[in-house]
Design a protein around this motif. Structure first.
Motif: not given
Lengths: 323, 578
Positions: A221-222, A285-288, B3-7
């Motif tokens: 994520x970061x 998504x990655x946060x999910x 892509x990995x980012x999606x807050x």
């Protein structure tokens, strides 16, 4: 308790408090500490081995390891090839991702298959998962390492994945047959690695040893690291087989009598199509995914048939040369 | 490409992320045996901190073996090898991971039984803290002493004594205070400063995560509270910058950077650093990372450093702070933990690996072995597996080191068998030794300018217009001739004649003059190999042995030949020369 409180305030032997205090300004987060450690491991190996290679499985751990390798040798390119042991049962999305991404970052890619076994019709249904893995992964890997003359191979395994891995060194010595002897491992102290080997022997090196699954996701994520879309939830054609959700990409994967259904699901770890189950999920998504993970109470390798064949099966496979 | 980012829309995840990215890392080791309830304690920590996933738990419940008295054998979570589960013992160091909201933890779980010393030392080598289990029903045992001793030996700054099985002693305050006092006196003997004793029951969960109501008389932290709060003090105690060069990054002709991990201290852009062994100085031109250039780098960051000058530097060398050098020596006193069935004998040839440096070396003398039961020194001819001893180490080339107490990274080494490639032992350097017993100096580096000197070496060189050098020759006549010739070439040259000096020793004379920036011609017909090594150590690539050339005092162009040995002594020309 007074005594102990006193001592608690005191510093370690031989230093004044002020010296301890000085270091507090320069602090790294745990993820940065892990990153620095992994980069150190990668550089050590490249400096000391004649012909290292990175096992690239296309999964999330490989993606992290690849990014760390980019960082370790920046502004130079990754000074070793990537090796993908292709069982031919990988998801098409994985292959597509592999080819595109390695090209994008300018890495050298070696793809190896056990053609002999595949020609003889090796598949997990006929052979069982253990024998199939032995032929298409372990043997194929050992052949590829031998053919390439590789004396060191990086793998993305983490110690938190499985019990026998918790006992494995960062530098894991393998004899000329590629086998691991868990009872006779070299002691590994501090960050000093013994890279001495004789001809034919090799070292498997695990730069992500101290990372956990959560660390890997946080880092993805970061750092904005690209990963295979299979990790994200989507409506997919699946069958429920023996308690696990198997994603179906072509009708000839169906066993007699099976019927597909549509389900929002994703892969938690990537392996071969017939042997890697999906999980029900809506995490896109990655946060999910991270959110799902922390509320999640089942470990990630649970859906990998290979670990569950019998108690201690991962240890057995590693002894035989498996990563 | 995904892509990995999606807050996530809500701020909750950002908060979670922020919290997780500001966590620090604490590594601790656990010592004790199954009988002490060590595995139960770890299992309890992992379980209660929610690190144990349900399916792992389910597979343990299914397991045929249960050596605990409770319904779930937590030790099966940590004993990962088949032989361990079957024999009910922990054979090897295992690593476990868990995190709380404040910290991420790595546990090095070390066995209490077999090969305890070897495995404990391994687990302790990277630990910030040691958890030592004391069975409340049995009290302090010989192995408690061993565990505490090895922890202090390996430089662990904090110890947590978990006084376990409090449930079996009726949560007795008196019993706890008695054991606490005993433990404190043990820690004091060993010089361990930061000690915390906590009454616990791993089985019942008292004072593990939360403070227990069954010990109302105890006002200290729970085990987890202490782990979360203990100062992170295993960072190097020295503030001096140390950077062992791991790898030279050289993608093309325009970039040459030195990759490594900062072992201690901080380095900033423009800092003057000294390269060892050459002793040459340069400034930090840039601190390069994949994520951009940095203004400073500190331990334990992995970075790539570029220097202003193209000085000779490769793997095994070290960049250090110019006004705080490490010891540079070929002999040192060290404590060794022997880890192999093949015994250690003095005089045998080994490989010594220290930082990124690997050299030949031998143990010249076993000063004494430590009796692990009494901790008393005793004489020894050999060391067996799991023995601990103070020894004298001599290496073929100098090591750059700090005392282990000051710096774990630069003060540690491993011993490798050059024939079998096995790792035989591990060592912690205590102090440098004089190069031989009859010499007074303990430090082969000359009394270089004091750290407070207001004139930097480089300034001296710039004034002279050249760098210093040392030429040694066995022919005093040649030395005299060279002094004149080299002087006429524009260098500050001077002869030190070993047979003439009286006020200072020859060694002091050449060292001081070299420090002052002179080109020193050292005439000594009987140069000892040891002094030659010293010359190399001090002057590095700027030391030249003229006896390797076929020169005589009659040669008209002796000076030119001699000056050609150095790539360049002129400061102004240097960059173009390379």
């Amino acid at each position: 308790m007074q005594v102990s409180q006193e001592l608690f305030r005191g510093a370690a032997p031989g230093i004044g408090l002020s010296e301890v205090a000085v270091s507090t300004k320069h602090k790294l987060s745990h993820l940065k500490v892990l990153e620095a450690e992994s980069i150190y491991i990668l550089r050590e190996a490249v400096a000391e081995f004649a012909r290292p290679v990175m096992l690239y499985s296309i999964g999330k751990d490989s993606s992290v390891m690849l990014r760390l390798a980019q960082k370790a040798f920046y502004p130079g390119k990754i000074p070793f090839p990537l090796l993908h042991v292709d069982t031919s049962y990988k998801f098409p999305e994985m292959i597509e991702f592999r080819d595109q991404y390695t090209k994008e970052i300018g890495a050298e890619l070696i793809v190896h298959q056990n053609h002999e076994a595949l020609a003889a019709g090796a598949n997990p249904f006929a052979l069982g998962t253990q024998k199939c893995c032995g032929q298409l992964k372990t043997k194929s890997l050992l052949d590829a390492l031998g053919e390439g003359g590789f004396d060191a191979a990086f793998g993305g395994a983490r110690r938190d994945e499985e019990k026998s891995r918790a006992k494995e060194r960062i530098y894991s010595f393998r004899d000329a047959q590629g086998q691991w002897d868990p009872k006779n491992q070299r002691p590994e102290l501090w960050n000093i690695f013994n890279s001495r080997i004789d001809k034919g022997e090799s070292i498997r090196i695990f730069p992500l040893s101290n990372w956990t699954e959560l660390d890997v996701w946080l880092y993805i994520h970061t750092e904005n690291i690209p990963i295979v879309p299979l990790y994200f939830a989507k409506e997919r054609e699946v069958v429920v087989r023996g308690g696990s959700i198997v994603v179906i990409t072509s009708p000839n994967q169906l066993l007699p009598g099976e019927k597909t259904q549509r389900m929002s699901c994703r892969m938690r770890s990537l392996g071969c199509m017939p042997c890697t189950g999906a999980i029900r999920s809506y995490a896109c998504t990655v946060p999910e995914i991270i959110e799902e993970m922390i509320s999640f109470r089942r470990s990630e390798r649970e859906n990998r048939a290979i670990d569950h064949d019998e108690e201690g099966s991962m240890e057995m496979k590693k002894r035989e040369g498996y990563f | 490409m995904a892509h990995a980012a999606s807050a996530v829309e809500s701020g909750a995840f950002e908060l979670f992320l922020k919290q997780n990215l500001s966590k620090d890392l604490l590594r601790f080791t656990t010592a004790g045996s199954v009988d002490d309830g060590k595995s139960t304690l770890i299992g309890r920590l992992l379980h209660d901190s929610k690190a144990v996933y349900e399916d792992q738990l389910a597979s343990i419940k299914k397991s045929r073996i249960n050596r605990s008295t409770g319904p779930v054998d937590f030790s099966l979570l940590t004993d990962g090898l088949r032989a361990e589960r079957e024999q009910g013992i922990t054979i090897d160091v295992g690593y476990r991971y868990f995190a709380t909201a404040k910290r991420k933890f790595i546990i090095a779980d070390t066995p209490g039984h077999e090969q305890y010393t070897r495995n404990m030392a391994t687990g302790a080598s990277t630990a910030d803290l040691a958890v030592i289990l004391v069975d409340g029903t049995k009290g302090l045992l010989p192995q408690t002493l061993r565990h505490a001793y090895i922890s202090s030996l390996l430089g662990i700054p904090s110890i947590l004594a978990a006084i376990n099985k409090m449930d079996l002693v009726d949560y007795s305050k008196e019993r706890f205070l008695e054991l606490e006092e005993e433990f404190f006196s043990l820690a004091e003997q060993l010089g361990i400063g930061n000690v915390q004793c906590i009454p616990v029951s791993a089985l019942a969960g008292d004072n593990i995560i939360e403070r227990s109501e069954r010990t109302p008389w105890y006002s200290g932290p729970s085990l987890l509270e202490h782990l979360e709060a203990v100062p992170h003090a295993a960072a190097p105690r020295t503030k001096s910058f140390r950077f062992p060069v791991q790898y030279v990054v050289r993608p093309d002709a325009n970039f040459r950077g030195f990759a490594g991990q900062v072992a201690s201290g901080v380095v900033r852009l423009g800092d003057v650093v000294t390269a060892l062994p050459s002793g040459r100085q340069s400034r930090i031109q840039s601190i390069v990372t994949y994520d951009g250039q940095l203004a400073e780098a500190f331990a334990p960051m992995s970075v790539t450093l570029q220097l202003e000058d193209e000085i000779d530097l490769s793997r095994g060398d070290m960049l250090v702070q110019q006004d705080s050098l490490p010891h540079v020596a070929k002999r040192c006193e060290a404590t060794v933990v022997w880890m192999h069935a093949q015994p250690l004998s003095a005089g045998q040839n080994y490989l010594i690996k220290q930082t990124s440096r690997q050299v030949r070396g031998k143990i010249t003398k076993i000063i004494h072995r430590v009796d692990i039961k009494s901790l008393e020194p005793e004489p020894a001819e050999q060391l067996q597996m799991n023995d601990i001893a103070t020894v004298e180490l001599e290496t073929s080339r100098p090591l750059f080191f700090d005392a282990y107490r000051q710096n774990r990274t630069t003060g540690s080494f491993i011993i490798i068998d050059p024939l079998t490639n096995a790792t035989l032992g591990a060592g912690m350097i205590q102090a440098p030794l004089p190069r031989s017993a009859d010499r007074r100096s303990a430090d082969p580096l000359p009394p270089v300018q004091s750290p407070e000197s207001p004139v930097a070496n480089i300034e001296r060189y710039q004034r002279h217009g050249h760098y210093p050098a040392i030429y040694s020759t066995s022919q005093p006549a040649l030395a005299k001739r060279l002094e004149r010739q080299i002087f006429e070439e524009g260098f500050e040259a001077i002869v030190v004649d070993a047979s003439q000096v009286s006020l200072l020793s020859a060694r002091d004379s050449w060292a001081i003059l070299y420090t002052a920036g002179f080109v020193v011609i050292y005439a000594n017909p009987s140069l000892e190999p040891e002094e030659r090594v010293e010359l190399e150590t001090v002057a590095g690539g700027r030391y030249f042995d003229l006896d390797t050339l076929n020169l005589s005092a009659e040669d008209a162009d002796a000076a030119r030949q001699v000056l050609l040995l150095a790539e360049s002594l002129w400061t102004a020309n240097e960059r173009q020369e390379y």
